[in-house]
Design a protein around this motif. Structure first.
Motif, PDB file in Angstrom:
ATOM      1  N   ASN A  41       0.842  -1.185   0.000  1.00  0.00           N
ATOM      2  CA  ASN A  41       0.000   0.000   0.000  1.00  0.00           C
ATOM      3  C   ASN A  41       0.882   1.242   0.000  1.00  0.00           C
ATOM      4  OD1 ASN A  41      -2.524  -1.354   0.131  1.00  0.00           O
ATOM      5  ND2 ASN A  41      -2.173  -1.748   2.308  1.00  0.00           N
ATOM      6  N   VAL A  42       0.681   2.091  -0.974  1.00  0.00           N
ATOM      7  CA  VAL A  42       1.443   3.322  -1.070  1.00  0.00           C
ATOM      8  C   VAL A  42       0.651   4.442  -0.409  1.00  0.00           C
ATOM      9  CG1 VAL A  42       2.443   5.033  -2.625  1.00  0.00           C
ATOM     10  CG2 VAL A  42       2.555   2.599  -3.206  1.00  0.00           C
ATOM     11  N   HIS A  43       1.271   5.112   0.523  1.00  0.00           N
ATOM     12  CA  HIS A  43       0.593   6.249   1.136  1.00  0.00           C
ATOM     13  C   HIS A  43       1.614   7.300   1.524  1.00  0.00           C
ATOM     14  CE1 HIS A  43       1.957   5.060   5.178  1.00  0.00           C
ATOM     15  NE2 HIS A  43       1.746   3.829   4.785  1.00  0.00           N
ATOM     16  N   VAL A  44       1.204   8.531   1.486  1.00  0.00           N
ATOM     17  CA  VAL A  44       2.082   9.641   1.820  1.00  0.00           C
ATOM     18  C   VAL A  44       2.397   9.594   3.312  1.00  0.00           C
ATOM     19  CG1 VAL A  44       2.292  12.159   1.905  1.00  0.00           C
ATOM     20  CG2 VAL A  44       1.110  11.057  -0.019  1.00  0.00           C
ATOM     21  N   HIS A  71       3.059   7.345  -6.053  1.00  0.00           N
ATOM     22  CA  HIS A  71       2.390   6.201  -6.688  1.00  0.00           C
ATOM     23  C   HIS A  71       3.039   5.843  -8.028  1.00  0.00           C
ATOM     24  CE1 HIS A  71      -0.911   6.305  -3.789  1.00  0.00           C
ATOM     25  NE2 HIS A  71      -1.301   5.157  -4.308  1.00  0.00           N
ATOM     26  N   ILE A  72       3.260   6.852  -8.860  1.00  0.00           N
ATOM     27  CA  ILE A  72       3.836   6.594 -10.189  1.00  0.00           C
ATOM     28  C   ILE A  72       5.189   5.896 -10.075  1.00  0.00           C
ATOM     29  CG2 ILE A  72       4.862   7.710 -12.219  1.00  0.00           C
ATOM     30  CD1 ILE A  72       2.632   9.819 -12.002  1.00  0.00           C
ATOM     31  N   ASN A  73       6.029   6.371  -9.160  1.00  0.00           N
ATOM     32  CA  ASN A  73       7.382   5.832  -9.052  1.00  0.00           C
ATOM     33  C   ASN A  73       7.460   4.558  -8.224  1.00  0.00           C
ATOM     34  OD1 ASN A  73       9.365   7.879 -10.390  1.00  0.00           O
ATOM     35  ND2 ASN A  73       7.863   9.143  -9.319  1.00  0.00           N
ATOM     36  N   ALA A  74       6.603   4.417  -7.220  1.00  0.00           N
ATOM     37  CA  ALA A  74       6.642   3.207  -6.390  1.00  0.00           C
ATOM     38  C   ALA A  74       6.302   1.960  -7.194  1.00  0.00           C
ATOM     39  CB  ALA A  74       5.680   3.348  -5.212  1.00  0.00           C
ATOM     40  N   MET A 224      13.747   5.185  -1.898  1.00  0.00           N
ATOM     41  CA  MET A 224      15.091   4.624  -1.791  1.00  0.00           C
ATOM     42  C   MET A 224      15.590   4.557  -0.351  1.00  0.00           C
ATOM     43  SD  MET A 224      16.806   6.225  -5.265  1.00  0.00           S
ATOM     44  CE  MET A 224      18.202   5.095  -5.302  1.00  0.00           C
ATOM     45  N   VAL A 225      15.043   5.391   0.507  1.00  0.00           N
ATOM     46  CA  VAL A 225      15.394   5.317   1.922  1.00  0.00           C
ATOM     47  C   VAL A 225      14.682   4.144   2.591  1.00  0.00           C
ATOM     48  CG1 VAL A 225      15.098   6.497   4.153  1.00  0.00           C
ATOM     49  CG2 VAL A 225      16.013   7.742   2.196  1.00  0.00           C
ATOM     50  N   ASN A 226      13.535   3.761   2.043  1.00  0.00           N
ATOM     51  CA  ASN A 226      12.724   2.678   2.617  1.00  0.00           C
ATOM     52  C   ASN A 226      12.485   1.567   1.589  1.00  0.00           C
ATOM     53  OD1 ASN A 226      11.968   4.117   5.228  1.00  0.00           O
ATOM     54  ND2 ASN A 226      11.182   5.565   3.704  1.00  0.00           N
ATOM     55  N   PRO A 227      13.541   0.924   1.088  1.00  0.00           N
ATOM     56  CA  PRO A 227      13.357  -0.068   0.016  1.00  0.00           C
ATOM     57  C   PRO A 227      12.472  -1.237   0.420  1.00  0.00           C
ATOM     58  CG  PRO A 227      15.566  -0.208   0.955  1.00  0.00           C
ATOM     59  CD  PRO A 227      14.952   1.033   1.503  1.00  0.00           C
ATOM     60  N   GLU A 228      12.559  -1.686   1.692  1.00  0.00           N
ATOM     61  CA  GLU A 228      11.753  -2.833   2.118  1.00  0.00           C
ATOM     62  C   GLU A 228      10.265  -2.496   2.089  1.00  0.00           C
ATOM     63  OE1 GLU A 228      12.192  -0.074   5.310  1.00  0.00           O
ATOM     64  OE2 GLU A 228      13.754  -1.031   4.096  1.00  0.00           O
ATOM     65  N   LYS A 229       9.934  -1.261   2.351  1.00  0.00           N
ATOM     66  CA  LYS A 229       8.535  -0.815   2.344  1.00  0.00           C
ATOM     67  C   LYS A 229       7.939  -0.931   0.952  1.00  0.00           C
ATOM     68  CE  LYS A 229       5.839   3.357   3.485  1.00  0.00           C
ATOM     69  NZ  LYS A 229       5.957   4.744   4.001  1.00  0.00           N
TER      70      LYS A 229
END
Length: 317
Positions: A41-44, A71-74, A224-229
């Motif tokens: 789930n992508v969220h700000v 969203h576009i980049n994730a 990139m700071v949260n790659p596992e997310k």
């Protein structure tokens, strides 16, 4: 009768298409390919900073812009995996230079957005990791001509970009403004501030390209700071292969012959010295160039980044 035959033909075609799709799907699975499904789930985030400056996510339009780029980049998963691999090699080098120049580490994401950490050349003539235009690069001390383009030297171009970023920050007063000006040009951004009577990026009505550039830079930092997310693989930095440096103070009329004399194939030589854009090197009086040459792998030093300096040429030229 003809209608019935036509109906049978359509049904037959649909069956054949279905069978072909099924077989291609099985073939893809047999080679390890699979369709990327939504897996997160992508969220700000509730709180976000860029270069130590708080992003006002409580403002609806700011949150929507950030959400769009996130969203576009994730979900651009293949591209992000490539970025993570390149980042493992190049971001430590860029971060070290930013630290030495007393600049915020977050500025490295400008290079990620500008070039995807490749020495690309744009249709407008911008080049290198930082996509510097020739005039800007030369003003920052880089050499750009038909034989040498130091925008393609990662270390030198990063130093030049640091100089330019410091100049922008001095004039604009915030790193968010710097991001916008880096994309649209300092002159154009200052005109927008003057015309719209605001020195705050978040209050300015700018082009879609510039607005998206700012938020994409922030979004890629978050990813990139949260790659596992975002289900990205972490790639630890790989040690660079050992190389030696040759300081050149005299003309090299034939770079192919020069590489051959060092026991290096020309492609490897050019890959290690991408800033050489011609087939020869002309050296002005008092000028020195540093060429990277693969070093023989010695026992106990393979994989190290040992630098050996060898002087060549006529020092008096």
């Amino acid at each position: 009768m003809k209608k019935f035959q036509g109906f049978l033909l359509i049904v037959s075609l649909l069956v054949l298409i279905g069978l072909a799709t099924y077989e291609l799907s099985n073939l893809g699975r047999s080679f390890g390919y699979r369709r990327t499904e939504k897996a997160f789930n992508v969220h700000v985030p509730d709180f976000f900073e860029y270069c130590g400056e708080k992003v006002p996510l409580h403002r609806r339009e700011v949150r929507e812009y950030f959400d769009r780029e996130l969203h576009i980049n994730a979900y651009w998963h293949a591209n992000n995996e490539l970025l993570m691999r390149r980042a493992s090699t190049w971001l430590p080098i860029i971060s070290q230079i930013l630290k030495e120049e007393n600049l915020p580490d977050d500025l490295k994401y400008i290079a990620v957005v500008e070039s995807s950490l490749t020495n690309s050349v744009s249709n407008m003539g911008a080049a290198g990791f930082w996509q510097l235009m020739p005039v800007t690069a030369q003003a920052m001390g880089l050499e750009v001509n038909n034989l040498v383009d130091e925008r393609l030297d990662v270390e030198k171009s990063t130093r030049a970009a640091c100089k330019y970023l410091k100049q922008l920050y001095k004039d604009l007063g915030s790193w968010t403004n710097v991001l916008a000006a880096y994309n649209t040009g300092a002159g154009a951004f200052m005109k927008s501030m003057s015309r719209q009577k605001s020195r705050n990026f978040y209050d300015l009505d700018l082009s879609t390209q510039t607005t998206r550039f700012v938020y994409r830079t922030m979004a890629l930092k978050e990813i990139m700071v949260n790659p596992e997310k975002y289900e990205l693989s972490y790639h630890p930095p790989k040690p660079a292969p050992p190389f030696q440096v040759e300081e050149v103070k005299a003309d090299i009329p034939d770079l192919v012959q020069f590489a051959s004399s060092k026991g290096v194939n020309y492609r490897t030589f050019r890959n290690m010295n991408e800033w050489l854009v011609g087939d020869r090197l002309e050296v002005a009086k008092g000028k020195t160039y540093r060429l990277k040459i693969p070093a023989p792998a010695a026992a106990g030093t393979a994989g190290s980044n040992e630098e050996k300096t060898v002087m060549t040429g006529n020092a008096g030229k």
